[in-house]
Design an enzyme around this catalytic site. Structure first.
Site, PDB file in Angstrom:
ATOM      1  N   GLY A 203     -44.140  99.193  20.516  1.00 30.60           N
ATOM      2  CA  GLY A 203     -43.709 100.257  20.820  1.00 30.60           C
ATOM      3  C   GLY A 203     -42.051 100.499  20.586  1.00 30.60           C
TER       4      GLY A 203
ATOM      5  CG  ASN B  44     -53.774 104.795  23.771  1.00 25.53           C
ATOM      6  OD1 ASN B  44     -53.330 104.648  22.548  1.00 25.53           O
ATOM      7  ND2 ASN B  44     -53.254 105.775  24.624  1.00 25.53           N
TER       8      ASN B  44
ATOM      9  N   GLY C 249     -48.048 101.705  28.125  1.00 20.54           N
ATOM     10  CA  GLY C 249     -48.626 102.771  27.655  1.00 20.54           C
ATOM     11  C   GLY C 249     -49.966 103.153  28.159  1.00 20.54           C
ATOM     12  CG  ASN C 250     -49.622 106.592  30.693  1.00 22.41           C
ATOM     13  OD1 ASN C 250     -49.799 105.672  31.714  1.00 22.41           O
ATOM     14  ND2 ASN C 250     -48.286 106.988  30.567  1.00 22.41           N
TER      15      ASN C 250
ATOM     16  NE  ARG D 283     -40.995 110.690  37.634  1.00 22.41           N
ATOM     17  CZ  ARG D 283     -41.708 110.927  36.455  1.00 22.41           C
ATOM     18  NH1 ARG D 283     -43.049 110.669  36.481  1.00 22.41           N
ATOM     19  NH2 ARG D 283     -41.381 111.296  35.351  1.00 22.41           N
TER      20      ARG D 283
ATOM     21  CG  HIS E 116     -49.059 106.236  35.880  1.00 20.18           C
ATOM     22  ND1 HIS E 116     -48.244 106.467  36.726  1.00 20.18           N
ATOM     23  CD2 HIS E 116     -48.925 106.693  34.424  1.00 20.18           C
ATOM     24  CE1 HIS E 116     -47.222 107.023  35.594  1.00 20.18           C
ATOM     25  NE2 HIS E 116     -47.815 107.157  34.586  1.00 20.18           N
TER      26      HIS E 116
END
Length: 443
Positions: free
Chosen positions: A106, A200, A225-226, A257, A282
């Site tokens: 990517g 994916n 990548g999810n 975060r 995630h």
């Protein structure tokens, strides 16, 4: 000084064939794609010409091969990446470490656009670590990859000695020691989670096979990548020759975060927050752990006495951060994701500070927490700085935390069943449930 050699037979052609390229040892490699030369024609030559560009006597250029009357070299490059450097010959570079190969998939995307320059600058692996970047894209993104390579060239990074670009993971992953897998299909309107897992998953199954075939046997793999946990599981299951513990799913942005939200609530700077763990997937089932986290060395629950906020508002603020950012800025969190990738890698190549730990999604086999084996699950880890890690054993898990962890565990087990056809574990069966747990801003 660099010298270009042309070896030409007696027969000549009026121009250098556009499929011929200068060979660069510190190089830009265009796999499965042939780019027009950016230089004017050199000399007259023939389809059997051999072209080399070198500054070392022992460098060898690849022989041009003829295919359907056209000349194609097996490797291609341009500009400064065409030069072969003997790092031991220069006083400035003699003390540098051995060059390492880093693959990024990517590579034409926004996350990579922030990440690649951090890698090339020495911020990640250190000021004495030369690197080669192997950039994986698609046929659609090949021109964008060339643009990325041009920007890297113009940035004059001393440590960046090679750049290859290509569309075939079997070529791009050759001998890589680190693979950062960012590329994945985004979730489109109306797309079910099961569809995204399958689409994916096929990408990461292919990349796992390519890593198994071509990469260094001890390659470290970071899946971005999810859905990254299950993508990492698929990848490692398709790479049986690589240790399963070498695969990571990125949950460091969630950790960062969470630290930020605790710091805001406590009224301190975020470097005062330590021992932060993200447990699980995630997704919205992730578990930011305030039970074991500390602020200024004290347990969070002693510093932040609003326990209702900790149990409700804290987790929600971490989960919704990405979606809020999109509302404010109109784009997803590419820059902070790149920073979290840097943090994740540095946590593996730098010794963990005494008493602290970091979060990363890793294989659960042999874990001390009672979590189901055979998953990629975010857990607390420490590292000696050698690229490996160990799970932290001295953590407290109360009933509240255990229930939250179990929920994320159940979700990952359901995702695993949904991709069984890609992990070699039987026929896929999807029972993901009606609740959409994809994180806002990452759909």
């Amino acid at each position: 000084m660099a010298m270009a050699e042309l070896s030409t037979p007696k027969t000549t052609s009026p121009f250098l064939n556009s499929s011929s390229r200068l060979r660069l040892s510190s190089k830009l490699h265009l796999s499965n794609h042939f780019r027009h030369l950016l230089l004017p024609p050199l000399h007259t030559t023939t389809p059997n010409s051999k072209i080399s560009c070198s500054v070392s006597q022992n460098s060898q250029a690849p022989v041009a091969v003829q295919e359907n009357g056209l000349v194609k070299t097996k490797k291609e490059c341009y500009g400064v990446f065409c030069l072969t450097y003997d790092l031991k010959a220069e006083e400035e570079t003699r003390s540098w470490k051995k060059l390492i190969n880093i693959a990024v998939s990517g590579a034409a995307g926004m996350i990579s656009n922030h990440l690649l320059f951090k890698l090339a600058s020495g911020e990640v692996f250190g000021p004495d670590q030369p690197i080669a970047l192997k950039l994986l894209g698609s046929e659609r993104s090949i021109q964008a990859l060339e643009g990325v390579a041009m920007e890297l060239e113009d940035s004059l990074f001393p440590l960046l000695r090679e750049v290859d670009i290509g569309t075939d993971p079997n070529e791009v992953f050759q001998d890589v020691e680190w693979a950062i897998l960012i590329g994945a299909k985004p979730r489109g309107p109306g797309m079910e989670r099961a569809d995204l897992l399958d689409i994916n998953g096929q990408i990461f199954a292919e990349q796992g096979k390519a890593l198994n075939k071509a990469a260094s046997p001890n390659v470290k793999v970071l899946v971005v990548g999810n859905p990254c946990n299950t993508n990492a599981l698929i990848c490692l299951k398709n790479a049986p020759n690589i240790p399963a513990k070498n695969f990571h799913a990125l949950t460091r942005l969630d950790e960062n975060r969470a630290k930020c939200q605790l710091a805001l609530k406590a009224g301190v700077f975020y470097d005062k927050v330590s021992n932060m763990t993200i447990w699980g997937n995630h997704s919205t089932t992730q578990v930011p752990d305030f039970l074991n986290a500390r602020i200024n060395g004290l347990p969070v629950k002693e510093v932040i006495t609003d326990h209702k906020w900790l149990e409700e508002g804290f987790t929600e603020s971490v989960q919704k951060r990405g979606g809020l950012l999109i509302q404010k800025w109109g784009r997803s969190s590419a820059a902070s994701t790149a920073v979290s990738i840097v943090d994740a890698i540095k946590s593996l190549v730098t010794p963990t500070p005494e008493g602290d730990w970091f979060s990363t999604g890793v294989y659960t086999d042999g874990n001390p927490y009672g979590i189901e084996e055979g998953l990629v699950f975010s857990m607390p880890c420490r590292s000696k700085g050698d690229g490996d890690y160990e799970l932290v054993k001295d953590v407290e898990i109360d009933d509240y935390l255990r229930q939250r962890i179990a929920k994320s565990e159940a979700e990952l087990l359901a995702e695993k069943r949904c991709v069984a056809h890609l992990t070699g574990e039987g026929i896929a069966y999807c029972d993901l449930g009606p609740v959409d747990t994809m994180l806002p801003g990452e759909v």
